[in-house]
Design a protein around this motif. Structure first.
Motif, PDB file in Angstrom:
ATOM      1  N   ARG A  73       0.844  -1.190   0.000  1.00  0.00           N
ATOM      2  CA  ARG A  73       0.000   0.000   0.000  1.00  0.00           C
ATOM      3  C   ARG A  73       0.879   1.240   0.000  1.00  0.00           C
ATOM      4  N   LEU A  74       0.263   2.356  -0.402  1.00  0.00           N
ATOM      5  CA  LEU A  74       0.971   3.632  -0.422  1.00  0.00           C
ATOM      6  C   LEU A  74      -0.063   4.746  -0.359  1.00  0.00           C
ATOM      7  N   ALA A  75       0.214   5.778   0.420  1.00  0.00           N
ATOM      8  CA  ALA A  75      -0.663   6.949   0.509  1.00  0.00           C
ATOM      9  C   ALA A  75       0.072   8.152  -0.065  1.00  0.00           C
ATOM     10  N   LEU A  76      -0.582   8.878  -0.935  1.00  0.00           N
ATOM     11  CA  LEU A  76       0.003  10.061  -1.558  1.00  0.00           C
ATOM     12  C   LEU A  76      -0.985  11.219  -1.527  1.00  0.00           C
ATOM     13  N   PRO A  77      -0.480  12.438  -1.381  1.00  0.00           N
ATOM     14  CA  PRO A  77      -1.385  13.590  -1.519  1.00  0.00           C
ATOM     15  C   PRO A  77      -1.878  13.674  -2.966  1.00  0.00           C
ATOM     16  N   HIS A  78      -2.970  14.362  -3.140  1.00  0.00           N
ATOM     17  CA  HIS A  78      -3.535  14.506  -4.480  1.00  0.00           C
ATOM     18  C   HIS A  78      -2.532  15.219  -5.388  1.00  0.00           C
ATOM     19  N   PRO A  79      -2.343  14.725  -6.608  1.00  0.00           N
ATOM     20  CA  PRO A  79      -1.369  15.354  -7.523  1.00  0.00           C
ATOM     21  C   PRO A  79      -1.935  16.617  -8.161  1.00  0.00           C
ATOM     22  N   SER A  80      -1.987  17.659  -7.401  1.00  0.00           N
ATOM     23  CA  SER A  80      -2.548  18.922  -7.856  1.00  0.00           C
ATOM     24  C   SER A  80      -1.514  20.017  -7.669  1.00  0.00           C
ATOM     25  N   PRO A  81      -1.505  21.025  -8.537  1.00  0.00           N
ATOM     26  CA  PRO A  81      -0.595  22.152  -8.326  1.00  0.00           C
ATOM     27  C   PRO A  81      -0.808  22.814  -6.967  1.00  0.00           C
ATOM     28  N   ARG A  82      -2.007  22.678  -6.414  1.00  0.00           N
ATOM     29  CA  ARG A  82      -2.283  23.258  -5.097  1.00  0.00           C
ATOM     30  C   ARG A  82      -1.485  22.566  -4.005  1.00  0.00           C
ATOM     31  N   ASN A  83      -0.956  21.378  -4.288  1.00  0.00           N
ATOM     32  CA  ASN A  83      -0.200  20.638  -3.289  1.00  0.00           C
ATOM     33  C   ASN A  83       1.300  20.868  -3.389  1.00  0.00           C
ATOM     34  N   ASN A  84       1.717  21.799  -4.219  1.00  0.00           N
ATOM     35  CA  ASN A  84       3.147  22.125  -4.268  1.00  0.00           C
ATOM     36  C   ASN A  84       3.638  22.614  -2.902  1.00  0.00           C
TER      37      ASN A  84
END
Length: 109
Positions: A73-84
């Motif tokens: 398993r792996l958890a990642l933040p949403h791949p959005s420019p807002r997450n820079n």
């Protein structure tokens, strides 16, 4: 597999969240149909809340636990420019987590 299966529209701060009836209605059925799943990546707050939220306090904590979660398993933040901003606040992710994530994925292919 998305948390919702339709585009929910936009709100004041971007896209609205997934419709709440989608995941409970479809996920279990679809997960049973998947074969040879070796790695599940929970991307974004909605997937985190549904599948890892009781186990970890936040998506950042779950992402930091990549060594415990991998290789299954792996958890990642949403791949959005807002997450820079998240990436800037968490330099360990690119320095430490990404090389390990890449190594695990290479082993799967």
């Amino acid at each position: 597999m998305p948390m919702g299966f339709c585009y929910p529209g936009t709100g004041k701060a971007g896209d609205l969240g997934p419709r709440p009836e989608c995941a409970p209605l479809w996920h279990e059925r679809l997960l049973k149909a998947f074969r040879n799943v070796h790695l599940t990546i929970y991307t974004g707050k909605y997937a985190f809340d549904r599948y890892l939220g009781e186990e970890y306090g936040s998506i950042s904590e779950a992402a930091k636990a990549y060594t415990d979660l991998l290789p299954v398993r792996l958890a990642l933040p949403h791949p959005s420019p807002r997450n820079n901003m998240w990436l800037r606040k968490n330099p360990w992710f690119e320095a430490d987590a990404l090389p390990e994530i890449r190594r695990c994925i290479r082993q799967l292919t």
